[in-house]
Design a protein around this motif. Structure first.
Motif, mmCIF file in Angstrom:
data_model
loop_
_atom_site.group_PDB
_atom_site.id
_atom_site.type_symbol
_atom_site.label_atom_id
_atom_site.label_comp_id
_atom_site.label_asym_id
_atom_site.label_seq_id
_atom_site.Cartn_x
_atom_site.Cartn_y
_atom_site.Cartn_z
ATOM 1 N N MET A 160 10.088 -80.566 -9.769
ATOM 2 C CA MET A 160 8.629 -80.401 -9.674
ATOM 3 C C MET A 160 8.339 -78.925 -9.906
ATOM 4 O O MET A 160 9.188 -78.075 -9.626
ATOM 5 N N VAL A 161 7.144 -78.623 -10.373
ATOM 6 C CA VAL A 161 6.774 -77.223 -10.632
ATOM 7 C C VAL A 161 5.367 -76.990 -10.118
ATOM 8 O O VAL A 161 4.519 -77.880 -10.196
ATOM 9 N N ALA A 190 7.217 -67.616 -15.996
ATOM 10 C CA ALA A 190 7.677 -68.973 -15.681
ATOM 11 C C ALA A 190 8.755 -69.387 -16.679
ATOM 12 O O ALA A 190 9.788 -69.964 -16.298
ATOM 13 N N ALA A 191 8.532 -69.042 -17.959
ATOM 14 C CA ALA A 191 9.507 -69.414 -18.994
ATOM 15 C C ALA A 191 10.870 -68.794 -18.680
ATOM 16 O O ALA A 191 11.911 -69.459 -18.796
ATOM 17 N N GLN A 192 10.851 -67.556 -18.243
ATOM 18 C CA GLN A 192 12.114 -66.884 -17.907
ATOM 19 C C GLN A 192 12.808 -67.599 -16.744
ATOM 20 O O GLN A 192 14.018 -67.807 -16.751
ATOM 21 N N ILE A 201 17.959 -66.413 -10.028
ATOM 22 C CA ILE A 201 16.605 -65.955 -10.329
ATOM 23 C C ILE A 201 16.424 -64.509 -9.862
ATOM 24 O O ILE A 201 15.871 -63.665 -10.563
ATOM 25 N N HIS A 202 16.913 -64.222 -8.663
ATOM 26 C CA HIS A 202 16.800 -62.874 -8.091
ATOM 27 C C HIS A 202 17.418 -61.853 -9.038
ATOM 28 O O HIS A 202 16.832 -60.805 -9.330
ATOM 29 N N LEU A 260 17.301 -71.178 -14.913
ATOM 30 C CA LEU A 260 17.746 -72.396 -14.240
ATOM 31 C C LEU A 260 18.504 -73.298 -15.216
ATOM 32 O O LEU A 260 19.543 -73.864 -14.876
ATOM 33 N N ALA A 261 17.999 -73.376 -16.449
ATOM 34 C CA ALA A 261 18.656 -74.213 -17.461
ATOM 35 C C ALA A 261 20.058 -73.664 -17.751
ATOM 36 O O ALA A 261 21.023 -74.420 -17.835
ATOM 37 N N LYS A 262 20.138 -72.343 -17.836
ATOM 38 C CA LYS A 262 21.439 -71.714 -18.119
ATOM 39 C C LYS A 262 22.460 -72.076 -17.029
ATOM 40 O O LYS A 262 23.633 -72.255 -17.302
#
Ligand code: ADP
Ligand code: ASP
Ligand code: MG
Length: 409
Positions: free
Chosen positions: A372-373, A356-358, A396-397, A363-365
């Motif tokens: 929401m999560v 999840a952290a990755q 993400i992919h 996404l932040a990058k």
């Protein structure tokens, strides 16, 4: 030789030529000595066109009438395919969902199959006929025609396969298998040779439109050998089974996304203990699917309750919550539209903290805000702005090493 169930989707039966081509695929299977049941969808975009026509009559068509209308699409395809097979010298009979014994709960537009009475199908198979069944439809205990939800022909096929103890259920479509993500939107998407029922179920539930979630549920519960393959090319396809070996060292098997998500917020819930269950039981009674739920306490001691739903349920949800305002006890309802959910799925996640952290770091990058999560043992989902959905899915992919080039290298 056994019974094979084949299902052909809308694009695959989209024209006269394509229906003739489908007849060839059916004959190939029949000539191997198998009994064949074929499930068909409506031709091309027929269902969308019927929805549009209904909208020309009224902005709020009754669900019963919608089901009466939409089930005609599949009935066109079934009879045309049966005629094409007869023209080639094969005995064939088309059946509506109810004639094929598909019984459903008494719910319009999104009914679950409760039972499949196979006697008629069995006796027609015994006569050596190819049975062509209209997908996506059934009948409830009151004799009303129901539909199984968009994409529901897959479920008709797998439910029939389970009821009749078929050897295999092959879903023929416009892609040659299940991919690591939707190849229409992510160029690096990679075809999977195999995937487990559980992972496929998560992907389907999270928006991978290649299979209807309930079809995967049936396949898992009855141990049906399910494949997804191309209706145009003679290729292997993807096998969905109990334990699919994880390729390489990947933790994530696939990425799914779902647009048209709405975040609803019940503002100022007066009594947390009674209000919280009241909201969800009222929505459940009305068959509204609720997804991610977040509760937050306000300084005033009251509680805000946020949850996500599908955009197609928005009007109904607003009406229902409005009707039950006193019973639930809240100040007001807010909602935010134009949201999408992007999810990663993989059974390897359980033993890999940091997944999840990755996802959040990627996404932040890319400066994508997470609204929401939700997480489970085999998935992480985030809700983002709809215009960031494709960017998020691609990033993400790639980050989880799923791109074709990364795996083949
Ligand atoms: P059919 O009409 O045959 O039922 P669908 O449109 O329902 O076809 O499903 C096939 C489509 O699913 C593909 O064209 C593809 O864009 C989409 N899709 C979404 N996710 C995936 C995935 N993970 N793998 C393959 N296809 C996917
Ligand atoms: N024709 C229906 C739809 O478009 C059902 C299906 O194709 O599976 O959703
Ligand atoms: Mg489909």
């Amino acid at each position: 030789m056994g019974i094979i169930v084949q299902k052909f989707g809308g694009t695959s039966v989209g024209s006269v030529e394509k229906i003739h081509h489908v007849a060839n695929r059916v004959i190939l299977e029949k000539e191997k000595g198998n009994d064949v049941i074929v499930v068909v969808s409506a031709m091309g975009k027929t269902t969308d066109e019927l929805v549009r026509l209904a909208g020309e009559m009224t902005s709020r068509p009754e669900k019963r009438e919608m089901d009466m209308l939409l089930t005609t699409g599949e009935q066109m395809s079934m009879s045309l395919l049966a005629m094409a097979l007869q023209n080639r010298g094969y005995k064939s009979t088309s059946l509506t969902g109810w004639q094929a014994g598909i019984r459903t709960e008494a719910v319009f537009s999104n009914a679950r199959i409760t039972e499949v009475k196979t006697n008629r199908v069995e006796s027609l198979l015994n006569e050596g006929r190819v049975i062509v069944v209209a997908g996506f439809q059934g009948m409830d205990e009151n004799g009303e025609i129901t539909t199984l939800g968009r994409g529901g022909s897959d479920t008709t096929a797998v439910a029939l396969a389970a009821a009749i103890n078929a050897e295999r259920c092959d879903i023929y479509t416009d892609v040659d298998g299940v991919y690591s993500t939707d190849p229409r939107y992510v160029t690096g998407a990679r075809k999977l040779n195999g995937i487990s029922y559980d992972e496929m179920l998560e992907l389907a539930n999270l928006g991978a439109g290649v299979l209807h979630p309930r079809a995967v549920e049936f396949a898992k519960n009855y141990g049906i050998k399910l494949t997804v393959r191309s209706s145009m090319e003679e290729t292997e396809g993807t096998l969905i089974e109990e334990d699919a070996p994880m390729e390489e060292h990947l933790v994530v098997r696939g990425v799914a996304f779902d647009k048209d998500i709405v975040r609803m917020t019940v503002v100022g819930l007066e009594n947390e203990l009674t209000g919280f269950p009241a909201v969800f039981s009222i929505l459940a009674e009305n068959h509204i699917d609720v997804d991610i739920i977040i509760q937050s306490k306000l300084d005033t001691g009251k509680v805000n309750l946020s949850f996500s739903i599908k955009e197609s349920s928005l009007d109904e949800t607003l009406q229902i919550l409005g009707r039950h305002k006193d019973e639930i006890g809240y100040q007001e309802i807010e909602h935010e539209t134009n949201l999408s959910k992007v999810s990663i799925v993989g059974s390897g996640m359980v033993s890999n903290p940091g997944v999840a952290a990755q996802m959040f770091s990627v996404l932040a990058k890319h400066e994508i805000q997470v609204k929401m999560v939700s997480t489970s043992e085999i998935k992480v989902s985030v809700v983002v702005d709809s215009n960031e959905m494709i960017k998020a899915a691609n990033a993400i992919h790639e980050s989880f090493g799923l791109n074709r080039s990364a795996v083949e290298a």
